[in-house]
Design an enzyme around this catalytic site. Structure first.
Site, mmCIF file in Angstrom:
data_model
loop_
_atom_site.group_PDB
_atom_site.id
_atom_site.type_symbol
_atom_site.label_atom_id
_atom_site.label_comp_id
_atom_site.label_asym_id
_atom_site.label_seq_id
_atom_site.Cartn_x
_atom_site.Cartn_y
_atom_site.Cartn_z
ATOM 1 N N PHE A 8 0.856 -1.195 0.000
ATOM 2 C CA PHE A 8 0.000 0.000 0.000
ATOM 3 C C PHE A 8 0.887 1.237 0.000
ATOM 4 O O PHE A 8 0.754 2.118 0.837
ATOM 5 C CB PHE A 8 -0.941 -0.064 1.214
ATOM 6 N N LYS A 125 6.971 -6.356 -10.355
ATOM 7 C CA LYS A 125 7.634 -6.981 -11.493
ATOM 8 C C LYS A 125 8.400 -8.250 -11.128
ATOM 9 O O LYS A 125 8.638 -9.105 -11.985
ATOM 10 C CB LYS A 125 8.603 -5.967 -12.119
ATOM 11 N N GLU A 149 -0.258 -6.224 -16.882
ATOM 12 C CA GLU A 149 -0.032 -5.101 -17.817
ATOM 13 C C GLU A 149 0.799 -3.989 -17.181
ATOM 14 O O GLU A 149 1.649 -3.372 -17.824
ATOM 15 C CB GLU A 149 -1.385 -4.531 -18.271
ATOM 16 N N GLY A 206 7.570 9.670 -7.303
ATOM 17 C CA GLY A 206 7.001 8.315 -7.278
ATOM 18 C C GLY A 206 7.379 7.470 -8.476
ATOM 19 O O GLY A 206 6.711 6.491 -8.785
ATOM 20 N N GLU A 209 12.149 2.974 -7.932
ATOM 21 C CA GLU A 209 11.949 1.786 -7.099
ATOM 22 C C GLU A 209 12.298 2.120 -5.650
ATOM 23 O O GLU A 209 12.994 3.105 -5.375
ATOM 24 C CB GLU A 209 12.858 0.651 -7.587
ATOM 25 N N ASP A 220 15.835 -2.830 -13.439
ATOM 26 C CA ASP A 220 14.389 -2.694 -13.646
ATOM 27 C C ASP A 220 14.054 -2.841 -15.136
ATOM 28 O O ASP A 220 13.144 -3.601 -15.501
ATOM 29 C CB ASP A 220 13.929 -1.336 -13.103
ATOM 30 N N LYS A 224 11.955 -5.912 -17.092
ATOM 31 C CA LYS A 224 10.870 -5.716 -18.063
ATOM 32 C C LYS A 224 11.195 -6.414 -19.385
ATOM 33 O O LYS A 224 10.306 -6.967 -20.037
ATOM 34 C CB LYS A 224 10.638 -4.220 -18.267
HETATM 35 N N1 HSE Z 1 10.890 2.458 -11.240
HETATM 36 C C1 HSE Z 1 10.159 2.141 -12.423
HETATM 37 C C2 HSE Z 1 10.528 3.136 -13.513
HETATM 38 C C3 HSE Z 1 8.684 2.174 -12.127
HETATM 39 O O1 HSE Z 1 11.123 4.158 -13.198
HETATM 40 O O2 HSE Z 1 10.239 2.884 -14.680
HETATM 41 C C4 HSE Z 1 7.816 1.619 -13.222
HETATM 42 O O3 HSE Z 1 8.039 0.262 -13.442
#
Ligand code: HSE
Length: 335
Positions: A8, A125, A149, A206, A209, A220, A224
């Site tokens: 949260f 992820k 998604e 925001g 990570e 990251d 992906k």
């Molecule tokens: N930390 C990731 C980014 C968040 O900056 O793309 C989205 O996956």
């Protein structure tokens, strides 16, 4: 649709606020009336109310620092794993921090959700990058679905474009900007901001990570790329199969040198059935990817029937990620 939200933070609270703010629209347009029945956090406690939690009270308690202060009837302090297993719920939303080493503790939450007959929707992820095949198998055995998604380009429908929009095409490779934080930092550094200040901004907004090393070291984006490899090509690549380099070694002098040559640094991820990479690359300004700024992401699919198809849109942040979760819930509803 009764929901349990695990995690949260930026994403989980964003989803709760989105469901509250769009309640009338979702009911009218989609006959969709979701109810949050459970929330689990790592450090702020858990709540479970089979008849639904009040979202305003939930967000207020969270903001105050402890879900224990929720003003309403609910079971408090259930262990997250027990909550996932025992809750009367239809869908578990995994929105806790991504862990690219072990995917835990989220992976155990995902297993428990599917084993107890809940659908699973992830923004996290880690479990998708490390254990998607297992999750798909568990879902099949239990007659449930896994959707993710929001894990690639947040709510920008990169996965749905490939799976639904380009159905019938063979995709041979994907290439693009898959990390918002680094794209934002590189852009801000081009404008003269120091690396540390740009990173602090990306955290405040925001995008980053929980441990931003995952962003700036390239993991990251690599996670992906692995999710794409499994989804597009059904190839189980691991992080070790990719060449990964982040942006930490890029200096202001490097940025200036690129600008003087009419170029920009971008962290480019590439993946094909045989492997892939995440690398900082200098692109000429004429390259469309050079002009993708801020926390925007882009992906180009190389296809046989449609040549190159490119999608550009928000890749990080509270609302875009919550929108990705919402779109998965709606597609679950429609299926
Ligand atoms: N930390 C990731 C980014 C968040 O900056 O793309 C989205 O996956």
């Amino acid at each position: 649709m009764r929901l349990v939200i695990i995690g949260f933070g930026t994403v989980g609270t964003g989803l709760a606020a989105l469901l509250r703010d769009r309640a009338a629209y979702l009911a009218g347009r989609y006959d969709f009336t979701p109810q949050i029945v459970g929330v689990a956090t790592r450090s702020r406690g858990t709540l479970y109310a089979p008849d639904g939690l009040d979202i305003d009270a939930l967000l207020a308690a969270h903001q105050g620092g402890s879900l224990r202060d929720y003003q309403g009837a609910a079971s408090r302090d259930l262990d997250p794993l027990r909550l996932v297993g025992e809750a009367e719920a239809d869908v578990v939303i995994e929105a806790s921090h991504s862990n690219f080493d072990t995917a835990q503790p989220a992976l155990d939450h995902c297993r428990a959700a599917l084993r107890t007959g809940k659908h699973l929707v992830l923004a996290n992820k880690g479990p998708v990058a490390l254990a998607l095949t297992e999750l798909h198998n568990l879902a099949r055995e239990n007659g449930r679905q896994v959707r993710y998604e929001a894990t690639v380009m947040a709510g920008t429908p990169a996965l749905r474009l490939a799976e639904v929009g380009l159905a019938g095409c063979t995709i041979s490779a994907a290439r693009g900007i898959l990390n918002g934080t680094t794209n934002y930092i590189l852009e801000q550094m081009t404008g003269g901001l120091a690396y540390a200040d740009a990173l602090a901004d990306a955290q405040r907004l925001g995008y980053a990570e929980a441990d931003p090393a995952a962003d700036v070291e390239g993991w990251d984006a690599a996670g992906k790329a692995i999710i794409l490899a499994r989804t597009l090509f059904d190839v189980p690549l691991t992080l070790a199969d990719l060449q990964v380099k982040g942006i930490i070694a890029i200096t202001p002098a490097d940025i200036e040198a690129a600008a003087a040559a009419g170029e920009r640094w971008k962290l480019i991820a590439e993946v094909s059935p045989s492997g892939g990479s995440v690398m900082p690359v200098r692109l000429p300004l004429a390259d469309p990817l050079a002009n993708v700024g801020g926390a925007i992401n882009a992906i180009t699919y190389r296809t046989d029937l449609m040549a190159d198809v490119t999608l550009i849109g928000p890749g990080a942040g509270q609302v875009p990620t919550a929108a990705g979760l919402l779109s998965d819930m709606l597609s679950l509803l429609q299926s």
